[in-house]
Design an enzyme around this catalytic site. Structure first.
Site, PDB file in Angstrom:
ATOM      1  N   ASP A 415       0.836  -1.195   0.000  1.00 13.66           N
ATOM      2  CA  ASP A 415       0.000   0.000   0.000  1.00 13.66           C
ATOM      3  C   ASP A 415       0.875   1.251   0.000  1.00 13.66           C
ATOM      4  O   ASP A 415       2.101   1.176   0.215  1.00 13.66           O
ATOM      5  CB  ASP A 415      -0.913  -0.029   1.230  1.00 13.66           C
ATOM      6  CG  ASP A 415      -2.254   0.654   0.990  1.00 13.66           C
ATOM      7  OD1 ASP A 415      -2.351   1.471   0.052  1.00 13.66           O
ATOM      8  OD2 ASP A 415      -3.195   0.381   1.755  1.00 13.66           O
ATOM      9  N   ASP A 484     -10.645   2.153  -2.790  1.00 13.77           N
ATOM     10  CA  ASP A 484     -11.111   1.897  -1.434  1.00 13.77           C
ATOM     11  C   ASP A 484     -12.626   2.068  -1.307  1.00 13.77           C
ATOM     12  O   ASP A 484     -13.198   1.734  -0.270  1.00 13.77           O
ATOM     13  CB  ASP A 484     -10.435   2.854  -0.450  1.00 13.77           C
ATOM     14  CG  ASP A 484      -9.016   2.412  -0.099  1.00 13.77           C
ATOM     15  OD1 ASP A 484      -8.651   1.273  -0.424  1.00 13.77           O
ATOM     16  OD2 ASP A 484      -8.283   3.216   0.502  1.00 13.77           O
TER      17      ASP A 484
END
EC number: 3.2.1.22
Length: 672
Positions: A415, A484
């Site tokens: 990430d 997301d």
């Protein structure tokens, strides 16, 4: 015509050792001019400022035609090496450009566009992709008028705001131009048209297009004596078809020549991810319960997301990658072994480029972070490590090596949750203006080293969702988290945009449920449950939900939908994509959305159709890319419903009926 002859015919050079323009014919019958442009030491980098040193046309494997041109600036000790490639039969060309300082002093490059071309006159429609967190890759369009339209990314992440991608359509010649910049940092893009000096003649003026890396502070990049600067690659294609035709040419180039391949993720693995049910607060008992249910439903890899190492705050403790002894008293090995004993591969989340401000890593090595005004750049609760520092790369390599070996990792999710901007302290006098550039180049190389050292490891890229999602970084990883935003309705638009810019196999998204905490409303009808599962089937598929709360009926629906995905994933992974409807709105979409996937010989196809709010219950979709003479068995949601010819499917169409809004159907077409 051979590749060598083809590429020689595409570019013409002026006599007397003077480079004027690169001239390319296209389906519209008029030339495109590929011009050099930019500025160095206040001197123009235009074509007539250079003289040709040498040219060479060669052919590489896979029928890749290569044209290499070496140029020397007439006034500066500056050499430019241009390398054009025609990528087999994909229809895509790329340009690589390297600047070499042959002088004794540093040279300042103020502008070095990767793409600088002038398209012929006509009425043009510009399309581009925009969107920040949770709204990645929304398609916008506008007519090209007089003046300049400029967009950029200066936050440090390539796709937080806009994507380095554009489509230009000449409405007069029905010609589609498409370009994308392979770069994961800051960039600038402009489309401009100068007004004419007589009324009504604007359409006769060419359209100028520019895409370039954006240097630190929006200024110049300094190359030292004897060193070079490599400009990010531009990929460009032209089609006499529509935007999907041009995009599919780019997808074939991506699939064949850009994306790394690994048998570990072939066919595309169904993932279960631990994040949404617990969001960083997890124990060994919780994960075992998730693993049991995930395996029973058909997951093939279990990825333990953020929070496995933290003792107080997972974000502030980034970099201290030791398992939390309270959550995992016998170490993370217990979970890894448990997952494998359930027949799944084991994966882990890290954020390798960043250090949390409460981590030991930060307190011991704050000098490893990018800085400004002599202090580490801290955003929220983390700073970014500088991968141009060999010590940082050594630490990152040792960390990943240890995690892979200690836990037997088959998957790693990397990430990147920081907007670092474009203002940094330079590394001395060398490479002024290129601190972020050097970080990204070295990060690319580090990813390649990890793939070589661990060939059985699947690397997933993520950046707060899809905020650093481009062909630059996708040349070094295997798949990318799409967004997301896991709201099932919004995810329709997100999947649409992703499959426009990228080949679908790198568009990774999950079924989460009715809430961001992974809850599914078990009181809703099964048609809604299937809708939840079928929305993220448009690429690589996973789920991250409170599966231990699911009713037996929901578990059965989940199991059948996961099996359905496994039946179509190999078609989707290698397919051309046709967007049979416009992109739905992110919020309160209406109508239908339908995507069609077709393999390269037209023998197999998948149609994913979604009925949205307030529309008719039946739609007819005229399909594309099929073999008109072939008969296709039509299987709807796993049930065969008969045979139809390719000609009828393309001329008359495929009729899909969904009795309620928020329903989905997956239709397989297998040629006989």
């Amino acid at each position: 015509m051979s590749t060598r002859d083809r590429i020689l015919s595409l570019y013409a050079f002026a006599p007397l050792n003077k480079l004027e323009t690169f001239k390319s014919s296209h389906p519209g019958g008029k030339p495109i001019y590929f011009d050099l442009s930019g500025l160095a030491e206040n001197e123009p980098l235009s074509a007539d400022a250079f003289e040709i040193v040498s040219t060479e046309a060669t052919t590489e494997q896979h029928d890749i035609g290569v044209l290499t041109v070496k140029l020397h600036h007439r006034l500066l000790p500056l050499e430019v090496i241009l390398k054009y490639k025609a990528w087999g039969d994909t229809g895509v060309f790329t340009r690589d450009m390297t600047f070499v300082n042959r002088g004794q002093k540093p040279l300042s490059l103020a502008s070095t566009p990767s793409l600088s071309l002038t398209l012929p006159g006509g009425e043009y429609t510009l399309r581009y992709l925009y969107g920040g967190w949770g709204e990645e890759r929304q398609l916008a369009e506008r007519k090209v008028e007089a003046g300049s339209f400029t967009i950029h990314s200066v936050k440090g992440r390539s796709t937080n705001g806009f994507a380095p991608w554009l489509s230009l359509r000449n409405e007069d010649t029905q010609t589609e131009y498409l370009a994308e910049l392979a770069w994961s940092g800051n960039w600038d893009m402009s489309v401009s048209r100068e007004p004419n000096s007589w009324p009504g003649a604007l359409r006769e003026r060419g359209v100028d297009v520019m895409m370039a890396v954006h240097f630190d502070f929006g200024g110049a990049y300094q190359i030292s004596s004897g060193t070079e600067f490599v400009v990010p690659r531009i990929a460009f294609t032209v089609s006499s078809g529509d935007m999907d035709d041009a995009a599919n040419e780019m997808h074939r180039y991506q699939r064949q020549f850009v994306f790394p391949h690994t048998q570990v993720n072939h066919p595309l693995l169904v993932q279960f991810n631990s994040w949404y049910p617990y969001q960083g607060k997890i124990t060994i008992e919780d994960t075992k319960r998730l693993a049991d249910q995930a395996a029973a439903l058909g997951a093939e890899v279990f990825v333990q997301d953020a929070g496995w190492y933290n003792q107080v705050d997972w974000s502030e403790e980034l970099g201290d990658y030791q398992a939390d002894p309270k959550a995992f008293p016998h170490g993370l090995e217990e979970l890894a072994n448990y997952v494998r004993n359930n027949g799944m591969k084991f994966g882990l989340w890290v954020e390798i480029e960043n250090a949390g401000i409460q981590s030991r890593l930060f307190h011991e090595h704050s000098g490893w972070c990018l800085s400004y005004n002599g202090k580490p750049l801290i955003f929220s609760d983390r700073c970014q490590l500088d991968f141009s520092n060999a010590e940082v790369r050594a630490w990152a390599t040792a960390t990943v090596d240890r995690l892979v070996q200690q836990y037997g990792l088959s998957w790693i999710k990397i990430d990147y949750n920081i907007d670092i901007g474009d203002r940094f302290d330079p590394h001395g006098d060398e490479g002024l203006g290129g601190v972020l550039y050097q970080h990204i180049i070295h990060y690319y190389r580090w990813l390649d080293e990890i793939r070589v050292k661990h060939p059985d490891l699947t690397i997933e890229n993520c950046a707060s969702g899809g905020l650093r999602f481009d062909t630059g970084i996708l040349a070094h990883v295997h798949t990318n988290w799409l967004s997301d935003n896991v709201d099932p309705i919004a995810s329709l638009a997100l999947g649409y945009g992703c499959s426009l810019q990228f080949s679908p196999e790198v568009c990774n998204h999950w079924m989460v449920g009715d809430t961001d905490q992974g809850a599914v409303d078990v009181s809703k009808p099964e048609g809604w449950w299937s809708f939840l599962f079928r929305v993220p089937m448009n690429g690589q598929f996973g789920f991250s939900s409170r599966v231990f709360q699911w009713s037996p009926a929901l578990q059965e629906d989940a199991h059948s939908n996961i099996a359905l995905y496994k039946n179509v994933r190999e078609i989707i992974a290698g397919a051309d994509v046709y967007h049979l409807t416009p992109q739905p709105k992110l919020i309160r979409p209406t109508g239908w959305m339908a995507l069609q996937y077709v393999n390269d010989d037209g023998k197999m196809s998948v149609v994913a159709a979604y009925r949205l709010q307030d529309d008719l219950g039946e739609q007819v979709f005229r399909l594309r890319g099929l073999d008109a003479k072939r008969s296709y068995e039509v299987t709807r949601d796993g049930h065969s419903v008969g045979y139809v010819t390719g000609a009828d499917l393309m001329k008359i169409g495929l009729t899909i009926r969904l009795d309620e809004p928020w329903r989905a159907s997956i239709v397989e077409l297998r040629g006989q």
